[in-house]
Design a protein around this motif. Structure first.
Motif, PDB file in Angstrom:
ATOM      1  N   CYS A   1       5.618  -1.164  -6.663  1.00 37.31           N
ATOM      2  CA  CYS A   1       4.427  -1.628  -5.951  1.00 37.31           C
ATOM      3  C   CYS A   1       3.420  -2.214  -6.946  1.00 37.31           C
ATOM      4  O   CYS A   1       3.517  -2.035  -8.158  1.00 37.31           O
ATOM      5  CB  CYS A   1       3.806  -0.485  -5.163  1.00 37.31           C
ATOM      6  N   LEU A   2       2.451  -2.912  -6.408  1.00 36.34           N
ATOM      7  CA  LEU A   2       1.392  -3.529  -7.201  1.00 36.34           C
ATOM      8  C   LEU A   2       0.050  -3.001  -6.740  1.00 36.34           C
ATOM      9  O   LEU A   2      -0.108  -2.582  -5.581  1.00 36.34           O
ATOM     10  CB  LEU A   2       1.420  -5.056  -7.057  1.00 36.34           C
ATOM     11  N   GLY A   3      -0.934  -3.023  -7.632  1.00 41.06           N
ATOM     12  CA  GLY A   3      -2.278  -2.647  -7.238  1.00 41.06           C
ATOM     13  C   GLY A   3      -2.776  -3.544  -6.115  1.00 41.06           C
ATOM     14  O   GLY A   3      -2.635  -4.758  -6.178  1.00 41.06           O
ATOM     15  N   GLY A   4      -3.328  -2.947  -5.082  1.00 45.64           N
ATOM     16  CA  GLY A   4      -3.804  -3.710  -3.935  1.00 45.64           C
ATOM     17  C   GLY A   4      -2.817  -3.765  -2.787  1.00 45.64           C
ATOM     18  O   GLY A   4      -3.181  -4.175  -1.676  1.00 45.64           O
ATOM     19  N   ASP A   5      -1.543  -3.399  -3.024  1.00 47.93           N
ATOM     20  CA  ASP A   5      -0.570  -3.334  -1.936  1.00 47.93           C
ATOM     21  C   ASP A   5      -1.013  -2.312  -0.892  1.00 47.93           C
ATOM     22  O   ASP A   5      -1.659  -1.312  -1.213  1.00 47.93           O
ATOM     23  CB  ASP A   5       0.806  -2.915  -2.452  1.00 47.93           C
TER      24      ASP A   5
ATOM     25  N   VAL B   1      -1.691   9.086  11.291  1.00 48.25           N
ATOM     26  CA  VAL B   1      -0.771   8.450  10.347  1.00 48.25           C
ATOM     27  C   VAL B   1      -1.597   7.991   9.154  1.00 48.25           C
ATOM     28  O   VAL B   1      -2.640   7.360   9.321  1.00 48.25           O
ATOM     29  CB  VAL B   1      -0.061   7.247  10.996  1.00 48.25           C
ATOM     30  N   LEU B   2      -1.156   8.325   7.964  1.00 51.80           N
ATOM     31  CA  LEU B   2      -1.902   7.944   6.771  1.00 51.80           C
ATOM     32  C   LEU B   2      -1.491   6.559   6.293  1.00 51.80           C
ATOM     33  O   LEU B   2      -0.311   6.201   6.310  1.00 51.80           O
ATOM     34  CB  LEU B   2      -1.667   8.944   5.640  1.00 51.80           C
ATOM     35  N   SER B   3      -2.466   5.801   5.852  1.00 56.60           N
ATOM     36  CA  SER B   3      -2.213   4.487   5.269  1.00 56.60           C
ATOM     37  C   SER B   3      -3.379   4.155   4.353  1.00 56.60           C
ATOM     38  O   SER B   3      -4.388   4.860   4.328  1.00 56.60           O
ATOM     39  CB  SER B   3      -2.070   3.418   6.363  1.00 56.60           C
ATOM     40  N   GLY B   4      -3.232   3.069   3.593  1.00 56.47           N
ATOM     41  CA  GLY B   4      -4.311   2.675   2.710  1.00 56.47           C
ATOM     42  C   GLY B   4      -3.849   1.619   1.735  1.00 56.47           C
ATOM     43  O   GLY B   4      -3.005   0.784   2.067  1.00 56.47           O
ATOM     44  N   ARG B   5      -4.380   1.676   0.524  1.00 56.15           N
ATOM     45  CA  ARG B   5      -4.001   0.698  -0.496  1.00 56.15           C
ATOM     46  C   ARG B   5      -3.625   1.416  -1.782  1.00 56.15           C
ATOM     47  O   ARG B   5      -4.059   2.548  -2.041  1.00 56.15           O
ATOM     48  CB  ARG B   5      -5.146  -0.280  -0.761  1.00 56.15           C
ATOM     49  N   VAL B   6      -2.794   0.744  -2.556  1.00 55.39           N
ATOM     50  CA  VAL B   6      -2.399   1.268  -3.862  1.00 55.39           C
ATOM     51  C   VAL B   6      -3.514   0.951  -4.854  1.00 55.39           C
ATOM     52  O   VAL B   6      -3.840  -0.219  -5.086  1.00 55.39           O
ATOM     53  CB  VAL B   6      -1.071   0.635  -4.331  1.00 55.39           C
ATOM     54  N   ASP B   7      -4.109   1.993  -5.430  1.00 57.35           N
ATOM     55  CA  ASP B   7      -5.190   1.803  -6.392  1.00 57.35           C
ATOM     56  C   ASP B   7      -4.613   1.512  -7.773  1.00 57.35           C
ATOM     57  O   ASP B   7      -5.007   0.554  -8.434  1.00 57.35           O
ATOM     58  CB  ASP B   7      -6.051   3.060  -6.424  1.00 57.35           C
ATOM     59  N   GLU B   8      -3.663   2.341  -8.212  1.00 61.75           N
ATOM     60  CA  GLU B   8      -2.960   2.144  -9.476  1.00 61.75           C
ATOM     61  C   GLU B   8      -1.473   2.369  -9.225  1.00 61.75           C
ATOM     62  O   GLU B   8      -1.087   3.437  -8.745  1.00 61.75           O
ATOM     63  CB  GLU B   8      -3.451   3.112 -10.557  1.00 61.75           C
ATOM     64  N   PRO B   9      -0.617   1.406  -9.526  1.00 55.31           N
ATOM     65  CA  PRO B   9       0.799   1.548  -9.181  1.00 55.31           C
ATOM     66  C   PRO B   9       1.568   2.531 -10.060  1.00 55.31           C
ATOM     67  O   PRO B   9       2.579   3.081  -9.631  1.00 55.31           O
ATOM     68  CB  PRO B   9       1.353   0.134  -9.358  1.00 55.31           C
ATOM     69  N   SER B  10       1.110   2.773 -11.282  1.00 53.30           N
ATOM     70  CA  SER B  10       1.865   3.633 -12.186  1.00 53.30           C
ATOM     71  C   SER B  10       0.919   4.242 -13.216  1.00 53.30           C
ATOM     72  O   SER B  10       0.467   3.568 -14.140  1.00 53.30           O
ATOM     73  CB  SER B  10       2.969   2.828 -12.890  1.00 53.30           C
ATOM     74  N   VAL B  11       0.604   5.520 -13.020  1.00 48.53           N
ATOM     75  CA  VAL B  11      -0.282   6.223 -13.945  1.00 48.53           C
ATOM     76  C   VAL B  11       0.339   7.559 -14.323  1.00 48.53           C
ATOM     77  O   VAL B  11       1.136   8.122 -13.566  1.00 48.53           O
ATOM     78  CB  VAL B  11      -1.682   6.471 -13.332  1.00 48.53           C
ATOM     79  N   GLU B  12      -0.015   8.066 -15.491  1.00 50.21           N
ATOM     80  CA  GLU B  12       0.370   9.426 -15.849  1.00 50.21           C
ATOM     81  C   GLU B  12      -0.577  10.378 -15.141  1.00 50.21           C
ATOM     82  O   GLU B  12      -1.800  10.241 -15.223  1.00 50.21           O
ATOM     83  CB  GLU B  12       0.306   9.626 -17.361  1.00 50.21           C
ATOM     84  N   TYR B  13      -0.001  11.337 -14.435  1.00 50.69           N
ATOM     85  CA  TYR B  13      -0.821  12.275 -13.678  1.00 50.69           C
ATOM     86  C   TYR B  13      -0.387  13.693 -14.006  1.00 50.69           C
ATOM     87  O   TYR B  13       0.796  14.031 -13.924  1.00 50.69           O
ATOM     88  CB  TYR B  13      -0.680  12.024 -12.171  1.00 50.69           C
ATOM     89  N   LYS B  14      -1.352  14.544 -14.382  1.00 48.31           N
ATOM     90  CA  LYS B  14      -1.060  15.930 -14.706  1.00 48.31           C
ATOM     91  C   LYS B  14      -1.150  16.772 -13.445  1.00 48.31           C
ATOM     92  O   LYS B  14      -2.223  16.895 -12.842  1.00 48.31           O
ATOM     93  CB  LYS B  14      -2.024  16.458 -15.769  1.00 48.31           C
TER      94      LYS B  14
ATOM     95  N   VAL C   1       3.590  13.606 -14.621  1.00 43.95           N
ATOM     96  CA  VAL C   1       4.540  12.745 -13.923  1.00 43.95           C
ATOM     97  C   VAL C   1       3.998  11.320 -13.905  1.00 43.95           C
ATOM     98  O   VAL C   1       2.813  11.081 -14.122  1.00 43.95           O
ATOM     99  CB  VAL C   1       4.792  13.220 -12.473  1.00 43.95           C
ATOM    100  N   ILE C   2       4.888  10.367 -13.649  1.00 41.82           N
ATOM    101  CA  ILE C   2       4.486   8.990 -13.399  1.00 41.82           C
ATOM    102  C   ILE C   2       4.302   8.861 -11.898  1.00 41.82           C
ATOM    103  O   ILE C   2       5.221   9.124 -11.115  1.00 41.82           O
ATOM    104  CB  ILE C   2       5.532   7.985 -13.898  1.00 41.82           C
ATOM    105  N   ALA C   3       3.110   8.475 -11.487  1.00 44.18           N
ATOM    106  CA  ALA C   3       2.783   8.480 -10.066  1.00 44.18           C
ATOM    107  C   ALA C   3       2.011   7.227  -9.682  1.00 44.18           C
ATOM    108  O   ALA C   3       1.414   6.552 -10.525  1.00 44.18           O
ATOM    109  CB  ALA C   3       1.964   9.721  -9.716  1.00 44.18           C
ATOM    110  N   ALA C   4       2.051   6.928  -8.394  1.00 47.96           N
ATOM    111  CA  ALA C   4       1.193   5.892  -7.826  1.00 47.96           C
ATOM    112  C   ALA C   4      -0.079   6.567  -7.324  1.00 47.96           C
ATOM    113  O   ALA C   4      -0.012   7.586  -6.619  1.00 47.96           O
ATOM    114  CB  ALA C   4       1.905   5.182  -6.684  1.00 47.96           C
ATOM    115  N   GLN C   5      -1.226   6.023  -7.709  1.00 47.52           N
ATOM    116  CA  GLN C   5      -2.510   6.538  -7.242  1.00 47.52           C
ATOM    117  C   GLN C   5      -2.897   5.778  -5.982  1.00 47.52           C
ATOM    118  O   GLN C   5      -3.015   4.553  -5.995  1.00 47.52           O
ATOM    119  CB  GLN C   5      -3.574   6.373  -8.329  1.00 47.52           C
TER     120      GLN C   5
ATOM    121  N   ILE D   1       7.807   3.574  -2.213  1.00 46.23           N
ATOM    122  CA  ILE D   1       6.942   3.713  -3.383  1.00 46.23           C
ATOM    123  C   ILE D   1       7.167   5.063  -4.046  1.00 46.23           C
ATOM    124  O   ILE D   1       7.322   5.163  -5.258  1.00 46.23           O
ATOM    125  CB  ILE D   1       5.459   3.564  -2.990  1.00 46.23           C
ATOM    126  N   GLY D   2       7.210   6.116  -3.258  1.00 45.09           N
ATOM    127  CA  GLY D   2       7.370   7.444  -3.837  1.00 45.09           C
ATOM    128  C   GLY D   2       7.219   8.530  -2.794  1.00 45.09           C
ATOM    129  O   GLY D   2       7.420   8.300  -1.606  1.00 45.09           O
TER     130      GLY D   2
END
Length: 264
Positions: free
Chosen positions: A87-91, A105-118, A125-129, A159-160
């Motif tokens: 995915c890309l930011g803004g998707d 039903v949850l929906s929204g936008r991808v803020d960050e497509p790939s970040v390290e998240y503790k 983990v590598i996650a989409a924010q 996406i995940g």
């Protein structure tokens, strides 16, 4: 929004039908979920469409808050996944799973497509924010939901999987609308029952074919079980536990069950 993802999520329940959370149907045999959904149980009921099948938690990666459930009765897939996509930011994104019919039903936008998240348990983990449009405060119950990309003019792709939400730093009792979805390829490679060599094949959504040896073994086991039932019927009739006139119907029923299960 595409309805393809509707055929991927499952609902996890205890034996007493208490809700545990969601899961992502990986293939006919395995379900991926957030470990905190099943941290207190080893056996679950997996609700997929109109059926419920028993499952066992086979592997846990506690630090990364993920777990793998094996279905004791493999399901027939309604529809295959579409190929995994980055995915890309803004998707846009969405998940069709809802804890209850009272929940949105949850929906929204991808803020960050790939970040390290503790994660809360300490693993990174590598996650989409993700940012949610629906600000409901507490997103408990949505964990384990598969997340699909929703890009205009393109098919829905994965996406995940939702694992955690970020708390509101101003008021920890009120949760923010920032969620994290662990990405699937690195997550799946952690489980030995799937393994790195199988991940690419499965992520292209090609169902594993049943081996001929397994089919022959199943047929042999069914025949042995059928013979045992037929012998029991004769023994029960000899002891006067069954009316003699009912024996042919019972024998025919056993034979029919062996044939039907052998062809399935």
């Amino acid at each position: 929004m595409s309805s393809n993802q509707d055929e991927i999520h499952v609902r996890l329940l205890t034996d007493s039908l208490q809700p545990l959370g969601a899961g992502l149907l990986y293939n006919r045999h395995f379900v991926l979920t957030a470990n905190h959904c099943v941290r207190r149980v080893d056996r679950v009921l997996v609700e997929y469409g109109e059926v419920r099948v028993p499952g066992v938690v086979r592997e846990r990666v506690v630090d990364h808050d993920t777990a793998l459930i094996q279905l004791l009765d493999p399901v027939e897939l309604i529809a295959p996944w579409r190929p995994l996509d980055t995915c890309l930011g803004g998707d846009g994104w969405y998940t069709s799973y809802r804890p209850t019919t009272k929940d949105p039903v949850l929906s929204g936008r991808v803020d960050e497509p790939s970040v390290e998240y503790k994660c809360e348990n300490g693993g990174t983990v590598i996650a989409a924010q993700l940012i949610t449009t629906q600000t409901v405060g507490d997103y408990a119950g949505y964990s384990g939901s598969p997340v699909a990309r929703d890009r205009p003019g393109a098919p829905a792709t994965m996406i995940g999987m939702l694992i955690e939400q970020y708390p509101d730093r101003q008021n920890p009792d009120r949760a923010s609308n920032v969620l994290f979805a662990t990405t699937l390829q690195p997550t799946l490679r952690q489980f030995s029952l799937i393994g790195p060599e199988n991940s690419i094949v499965e992520l292209q959504y090609i169902p594993r074919q049943r081996e001929p040896v397994a089919r022959e073994k199943k047929a042999s086991e069914l025949l042995d079980a059928g013979e045992e039932y037929l012998q029991r019927i004769q023994e029960w009739a000899a002891r006067g536990l069954l009316p003699i006139e009912e024996i042919p119907a019972l024998q025919a029923m056993v034979a029919r069950q062996v044939i039907e299960k052998g062809l399935s």
